[in-house]
Scaffold this active site. Structure first.
Site, PDB file in Angstrom:
ATOM      1  N   TYR A 284       2.540 -19.719 -13.766  1.00 36.35           N
ATOM      2  CA  TYR A 284       2.152 -20.269 -15.067  1.00 36.35           C
ATOM      3  C   TYR A 284       2.611 -19.337 -16.187  1.00 36.35           C
ATOM      4  O   TYR A 284       3.178 -19.774 -17.188  1.00 36.35           O
ATOM      5  CB  TYR A 284       0.636 -20.482 -15.125  1.00 36.35           C
ATOM      6  CG  TYR A 284       0.183 -21.182 -16.376  1.00 36.35           C
ATOM      7  CD1 TYR A 284       0.207 -22.574 -16.455  1.00 36.35           C
ATOM      8  CD2 TYR A 284      -0.250 -20.467 -17.494  1.00 36.35           C
ATOM      9  CE1 TYR A 284      -0.195 -23.233 -17.609  1.00 36.35           C
ATOM     10  CE2 TYR A 284      -0.648 -21.118 -18.645  1.00 36.35           C
ATOM     11  CZ  TYR A 284      -0.622 -22.491 -18.700  1.00 36.35           C
ATOM     12  OH  TYR A 284      -1.010 -23.134 -19.853  1.00 36.35           O
TER      13      TYR A 284
ATOM     14  N   TRP B  58       7.080 -32.311 -19.163  1.00 37.69           N
ATOM     15  CA  TRP B  58       6.367 -31.023 -19.175  1.00 37.69           C
ATOM     16  C   TRP B  58       4.944 -31.179 -18.638  1.00 37.69           C
ATOM     17  O   TRP B  58       4.497 -30.399 -17.805  1.00 37.69           O
ATOM     18  CB  TRP B  58       6.345 -30.447 -20.587  1.00 37.69           C
ATOM     19  CG  TRP B  58       5.654 -29.123 -20.684  1.00 37.69           C
ATOM     20  CD1 TRP B  58       4.354 -28.890 -21.032  1.00 37.69           C
ATOM     21  CD2 TRP B  58       6.217 -27.838 -20.394  1.00 37.69           C
ATOM     22  NE1 TRP B  58       4.074 -27.555 -20.990  1.00 37.69           N
ATOM     23  CE2 TRP B  58       5.206 -26.882 -20.599  1.00 37.69           C
ATOM     24  CE3 TRP B  58       7.472 -27.408 -19.985  1.00 37.69           C
ATOM     25  CZ2 TRP B  58       5.412 -25.519 -20.417  1.00 37.69           C
ATOM     26  CZ3 TRP B  58       7.684 -26.053 -19.805  1.00 37.69           C
ATOM     27  CH2 TRP B  58       6.660 -25.118 -20.013  1.00 37.69           C
TER      28      TRP B  58
ATOM     29  N   HIS C 222       5.551 -20.108 -19.116  1.00 35.07           N
ATOM     30  CA  HIS C 222       5.241 -20.048 -20.540  1.00 35.07           C
ATOM     31  C   HIS C 222       5.941 -18.903 -21.264  1.00 35.07           C
ATOM     32  O   HIS C 222       5.922 -18.848 -22.490  1.00 35.07           O
ATOM     33  CB  HIS C 222       3.727 -20.026 -20.753  1.00 35.07           C
ATOM     34  CG  HIS C 222       3.135 -21.375 -20.560  1.00 35.07           C
ATOM     35  ND1 HIS C 222       2.846 -21.880 -19.303  1.00 35.07           N
ATOM     36  CD2 HIS C 222       2.831 -22.357 -21.444  1.00 35.07           C
ATOM     37  CE1 HIS C 222       2.385 -23.104 -19.436  1.00 35.07           C
ATOM     38  NE2 HIS C 222       2.369 -23.426 -20.722  1.00 35.07           N
TER      39      HIS C 222
ATOM     40  N   TYR D 103       0.278 -22.115 -32.483  1.00 38.48           N
ATOM     41  CA  TYR D 103      -0.206 -22.443 -31.136  1.00 38.48           C
ATOM     42  C   TYR D 103      -0.097 -21.227 -30.231  1.00 38.48           C
ATOM     43  O   TYR D 103       0.972 -20.638 -30.101  1.00 38.48           O
ATOM     44  CB  TYR D 103       0.634 -23.598 -30.590  1.00 38.48           C
ATOM     45  CG  TYR D 103       0.152 -24.242 -29.304  1.00 38.48           C
ATOM     46  CD1 TYR D 103      -1.043 -23.899 -28.694  1.00 38.48           C
ATOM     47  CD2 TYR D 103       0.926 -25.221 -28.702  1.00 38.48           C
ATOM     48  CE1 TYR D 103      -1.461 -24.516 -27.531  1.00 38.48           C
ATOM     49  CE2 TYR D 103       0.513 -25.844 -27.524  1.00 38.48           C
ATOM     50  CZ  TYR D 103      -0.677 -25.480 -26.956  1.00 38.48           C
ATOM     51  OH  TYR D 103      -1.087 -26.088 -25.802  1.00 38.48           O
TER      52      TYR D 103
END
Length: 121
Positions: free
Chosen positions: A25, A83, A29, A48
């Protein structure tokens, strides 16, 4: 939502990343697809950030003029469907896609809001 005029609604949310998937993960990212980054920015997802705790607790934060519009905007893009499909397998007890199935947290304090309120006669 704040009481004084602000261009963005602040959204904070939580999800749980499966412990065995946390390293992947993080890797995914570290280099989000450029098309996905552009889609987020163009549909109203601003400032964000994602924060991941060692036990898998994921906290997300972003600002948007309109949460519903931002989510609808992303839902209308092809890149988001791809995604979200790939990201869904990373989460524990997810109800729906990650970008709509998250648990939204309630804001209880904002420094700027309180400073603005205190300076208003």
């Amino acid at each position: 939502m704040s009481t004084h005029s602000t261009p963005h609604h602040r959204v904070c949310f939580q999800l749980a990343v499966k412990p065995e998937r946390m390293a992947e993960y993080r890797e995914r990212h570290a280099a989000v697809w450029p098309e996905m980054l552009k889609a987020l920015a163009s549909t109203g997802w601003h400032n964000y950030s994602l924060f991941l705790r060692d036990d898998g607790l994921l906290i997300g934060y972003f600002e948007t003029p309109d949460l519903d519009a931002a989510q609808r905007g992303m839902a209308a893009t092809e890149i988001n469907a791809k995604w979200q499909a790939e990201m869904a397998e990373f989460f524990v007890d997810l109800d729906g896609a990650p970008d709509t199935g998250f648990l939204q947290l309630t804001e209880v304090f904002n420094l700027e809001d309180q400073l603005a309120a205190a300076s208003t006669p």
